[in-house]
Design a protein around this motif. Structure first.
Motif, PDB file in Angstrom:
ATOM      1  N   THR A 277     -16.897   1.658  -5.444  1.00 16.80           N
ATOM      2  CA  THR A 277     -16.523   0.319  -5.922  1.00 16.80           C
ATOM      3  C   THR A 277     -17.767  -0.502  -6.261  1.00 16.80           C
ATOM      4  O   THR A 277     -17.754  -1.269  -7.226  1.00 16.80           O
TER       5      THR A 277
ATOM      6  N   THR B 175      -9.480  -3.402   4.753  1.00 16.64           N
ATOM      7  CA  THR B 175      -9.449  -2.469   3.619  1.00 16.64           C
ATOM      8  C   THR B 175     -10.820  -1.841   3.381  1.00 16.64           C
ATOM      9  O   THR B 175     -10.914  -0.850   2.665  1.00 16.64           O
TER      10      THR B 175
ATOM     11  N   HIS C  66     -13.351  -3.053  -2.026  1.00 12.50           N
ATOM     12  CA  HIS C  66     -12.555  -3.733  -3.056  1.00 12.50           C
ATOM     13  C   HIS C  66     -11.206  -3.040  -3.271  1.00 12.50           C
ATOM     14  O   HIS C  66     -11.134  -1.808  -3.339  1.00 12.50           O
ATOM     15  N   MET C  67     -10.168  -3.831  -3.444  1.00  7.45           N
ATOM     16  CA  MET C  67      -8.812  -3.306  -3.648  1.00  7.45           C
ATOM     17  C   MET C  67      -8.178  -3.846  -4.927  1.00  7.45           C
ATOM     18  O   MET C  67      -7.481  -3.142  -5.630  1.00  7.45           O
TER      19      MET C  67
ATOM     20  N   THR D  50     -12.930 -10.401  -6.379  1.00  4.14           N
ATOM     21  CA  THR D  50     -12.580  -9.198  -5.630  1.00  4.14           C
ATOM     22  C   THR D  50     -11.730  -9.522  -4.417  1.00  4.14           C
ATOM     23  O   THR D  50     -12.183 -10.190  -3.496  1.00  4.14           O
ATOM     24  N   TRP D  51     -10.504  -9.044  -4.405  1.00  8.56           N
ATOM     25  CA  TRP D  51      -9.652  -9.208  -3.221  1.00  8.56           C
ATOM     26  C   TRP D  51      -9.766  -7.965  -2.347  1.00  8.56           C
ATOM     27  O   TRP D  51      -9.566  -6.840  -2.825  1.00  8.56           O
ATOM     28  N   TRP D  52     -10.074  -8.207  -1.094  1.00  5.14           N
ATOM     29  CA  TRP D  52     -10.081  -7.133  -0.096  1.00  5.14           C
ATOM     30  C   TRP D  52     -10.203  -7.769   1.258  1.00  5.14           C
ATOM     31  O   TRP D  52     -10.230  -8.995   1.370  1.00  5.14           O
ATOM     32  N   GLN D  53     -10.234  -6.959   2.298  1.00  2.33           N
ATOM     33  CA  GLN D  53     -10.218  -7.477   3.669  1.00  2.33           C
ATOM     34  C   GLN D  53     -11.134  -6.628   4.550  1.00  2.33           C
ATOM     35  O   GLN D  53     -11.466  -5.503   4.177  1.00  2.33           O
TER      36      GLN D  53
END
Ligand code: ATP
Ligand code: MG
Length: 665
Positions: free
Chosen positions: A301, A431, A434-435, A425-428
């Motif tokens: 990513t 996760t 990056h998702m 970038t959305w992720w946690q």
């Protein structure tokens, strides 16, 4: 089980995409698109054979023994990726670049807050990591033992993490701004044998001690303390207490150790680290990440999302104490042999142009920061970045929360020269990588939207029953298939892991992320905030993100936080906390009325805040996220709850002291 108060679908009168800038789409710059690492075809390619796609991504790494199965999902939700494979994470991040002839390439341009600098090449990094690996082995740490790292943003933080990875000792990095309580609870929870810390670090122009917090934490744990040794880096040279037999100095034991160290191979599923979540919604969870899958996705990513090229200079402003610092300072960039800037201090020391000065000096080309920072710069005014040559920047990133359309456009125009694409970038923590994100050479991006799932990632927005919503509707964001860098469990608590993430949509086997989202007419994903922050006003569900974006779209507002507070007539009422731009010249009753009306106009009368409070600061976590639950306590006149993960604990006192009376219409 954790409660999700939202029983229906998130619907609001209008939505974020109706705000200003909604009609704008930014095509990728033609030259960037032509040379991009990944092209549009990547989505189809990944969709055709997801596992083959991830196997290819994993083969960008160097395996000591190749894997024989991509994914073992026979015991969900416990995944195994790249089964049978063996690798050494630190070898992949360091040694192989030296072996490939890149030993003289700069790995880290370190910029200390006082102005001191260090240039660390990949050869230097290999020597340092090897020395540290030898030294911590001599301190009795072996594969599988946990090591707590509590350091400022100095190169030793990166070195210590890679040294742990090299010997297979999972690290848990604790943000240097955290109290001794937060450190003690994490050391205790993962039973760390060693703590790596420093005498102190520089913060806002002054040395700020760290070691006393370690002493306090270990005193608190007393006889139950699992810690045998404390390894102390000398950074500030302040007076530091040393406990004989327990504490050792980095400059003695690491500097004196051999730079020869043979990296051992570990199983793909060998634990790499435990990272505690921000605690925005409750008690932090110890998220476990393992080796092969995590490194494959964070490295791939990094390369694809940022379109990283060998001669780029990258800078991520996150702290290593946050997952972003793990995936996009330490593991992703070094696995790609990237050159990066590491900065110790705050953006306004010694002046508010410090970041832009660093970008100009090092010709940073890829820049990754958080919306909260962008809004702070909006507050200070665009004349500050305008004094610097930022023309080296070609890709900008955003992470941590939704970036309001207003802040997005400001970032693009004032930092990105009006041309640099922004990857939201959305992720946690969970996760790992990056998702959901645009790709800079592919995606025509919309300000405020994270756009689409990364290739090989299966994200959906579903209703209460787990059925995908139609385009134009909102619901719960779920991940429908396992992914390589997914968390493996919550440290020591498999039940909590299952309950927290996999129980809400258990029959479908979906991972529920906790966030609400909306698909627009084109299927692009707009993050709406956490479902447990969603407000219920007279039966209408309103997202915090939408109202906050409406407030930030007002020219006088730099930052906003919105919470729902109990209300006798409407169930919940919207309470807004705003920080003004410096150019606004202060608040007043007129401005409060103006802002309430502005929200009513942008979203609808139902969203009109009952109260708007002008505040000097907002309570934020280390990663710059607003802790809405604390603001809810204030708005409902309760005692403020657990604030141990706040970056600055004095903020809540300021806000409580400045609470104004509710408006009466
Ligand atoms: P806790 O889980 O302990 O409450 P946290 O969720 O704040 O803490 P993190 O893992 O650091 O801890 O944050 C992940 C969350 O951040 C996501 O679930 C989402 O709410 C938010 N987030 C991150 N990036 C984005 C983004 N680009 N757009 C919108 N929201 C984002
Ligand atoms: Mg979370």
């Amino acid at each position: 089980m954790e409660q999700y108060p939202l029983t229906g679908v998130i619907v609001s009168e209008q939505n974020i995409s109706n705000l200003s800038h909604e009609d704008r789409t930014f095509e990728p710059p033609a030259d960037l698109a032509a040379q991009a690492n990944v092209k549009a075809g990547i989505y189809d390619e990944a969709a055709q054979d997801r596992l083959a796609f991830w196997a290819d991504a994993a083969h960008r790494l160097t395996w000591g023994q190749d894997f024989d199965e991509v994914l073992d999902w026979s015991n969900p939700p416990f995944a195994k990726w790249f089964v049978g494979g063996k690798l050494n994470v630190a070898y992949n991040c360091v040694d192989r670049h030296v072996e490939n002839g890149d030993g003289d390439k700069v790995a880290i341009h370190f910029v200390g807050e006082p102005g001191d600098t260090r240039t660390i090449t990949y050869s230097d990094l290999k020597d340092e990591v090897s020395r540290a690996a030898n030294a911590i082995t001599d301190l009795g740490v072996t594969a599988g033992d946990r090591v707590a790292i509590y350091l400022p943003m100095i190169p030793e933080a990166v070195i210590a993490m890679l040294a742990c990875a090299r010997i297979g000792a999972p690290h848990t990095v604790v943000f240097g701004g955290f109290s001794s309580d937060a450190l003690a609870s994490r050391v205790d929870d993962c039973e760390a044998k060693l703590v790596i810390t420093a005498d102190g670090g520089y913060r806002r122009g002054n040395p700020s001690a760290l070691k006393p917090a370690v002493d306090e934490a270990l005193d608190k744990l007393g006889d139950a303390s699992p810690v045998d040794h404390v390894l102390v880096v000398r950074r500030t040279e302040q007076e530091t207490a040393v406990t004989e037999g327990r504490d050792v100095w980095w400059h003695d034991v690491v500097a004196g150790a051999s730079a020869d160290h043979t990296p051992e191979l570990f199983d793909s599923e060998h634990p790499l680290y435990v990272m505690y979540t921000s605690g925005t919604t409750g008690k932090p969870k110890g998220i476990l990440h393992t080796s092969g899958g995590y490194l494959a996705q964070s490295a791939y990513t990094f390369w694809a999302t940022f379109d990283h090229k060998p001669d780029d200079v990258y800078w991520c402003t996150a702290d290593v104490g946050w997952v972003t610092g793990h995936s996009y300072i330490v593991y992703g960039p070094t696995a790609n042999g990237a050159t990066q800037v590491l900065y110790e201090g705050t953006p306004d020391t010694p002046h508010k142009g410090r970041w832009w000065e660093i970008i100009e000096q090092h010709k940073v080309s890829i820049f990754y920061t958080a919306p909260t920072a962008v809004r702070t710069f909006m507050k200070w005014g665009e004349q500050i970045p305008a004094e610097h040559d930022l023309s080296s920047l070609r890709v900008l990133g955003s992470v941590g929360e939704s970036i309001n359309p207003e802040a997005y456009v400001w970032y693009r125009d004032n930092i990105g020269g009006g041309t640099a694409p922004i990857v939201d970038t959305w992720w946690q923590t969970e996760t790992g990588a990056h998702m959901i994100t645009p790709l800079p050479g592919v995606t025509a991006a919309k300000p405020g939207s994270a756009m689409t799932a990364f290739p090989g990632i299966s994200a959906e927005v579903v209703d209460d029953s787990g059925t995908p919503v139609a385009d134009g509707e909102g619901g719960y964001l779920v991940i429908t298939e396992p992914w390589p860098s997914m968390l493996r469990t919550i440290w020591g608590d498999d039940d909590r892991y299952r309950e927290t993430y996999w129980s809400r949509f258990a029959s479908q086997g979906y991972y529920f992320a906790g966030d609400g989202a909306r698909k627009d007419e084109d299927g692009a994903i707009w993050l709406l905030g956490r479902v447990d922050d969603v407000m219920n006003i007279s039966g209408h569900r309103l997202s915090t993100t939408e109202i906050e974006s409406a407030l930030v779209s007002h020219p006088k507002v730099a930052e906003a936080a919105v919470v729902g507070a109990a209300d006798d007539t409407t169930g919940q009422a919207v309470c807004a906390f705003v920080i003004l731009r410096e150019s606004a010249g202060g608040g007043g009753d007129d401005l409060v009325t103006e802002l309430r009306n502005h929200v009513a106009k942008e979203i609808g009368p139902i969203a009109k805040p009952r109260q708007v409070m002008v505040v000097p600061e907002l309570p934020k976590t280390r990663s710059g996220k607003i802790m809405r639950r604390l603001l809810r306590d204030v708005a409902e006149h309760r005692e403020v709850g657990d604030a141990t993960t706040l970056a600055d604990s004095s903020v809540m006192d300021l806000i409580t002291a400045g609470m104004s009376k509710p408006a009466d219409d």
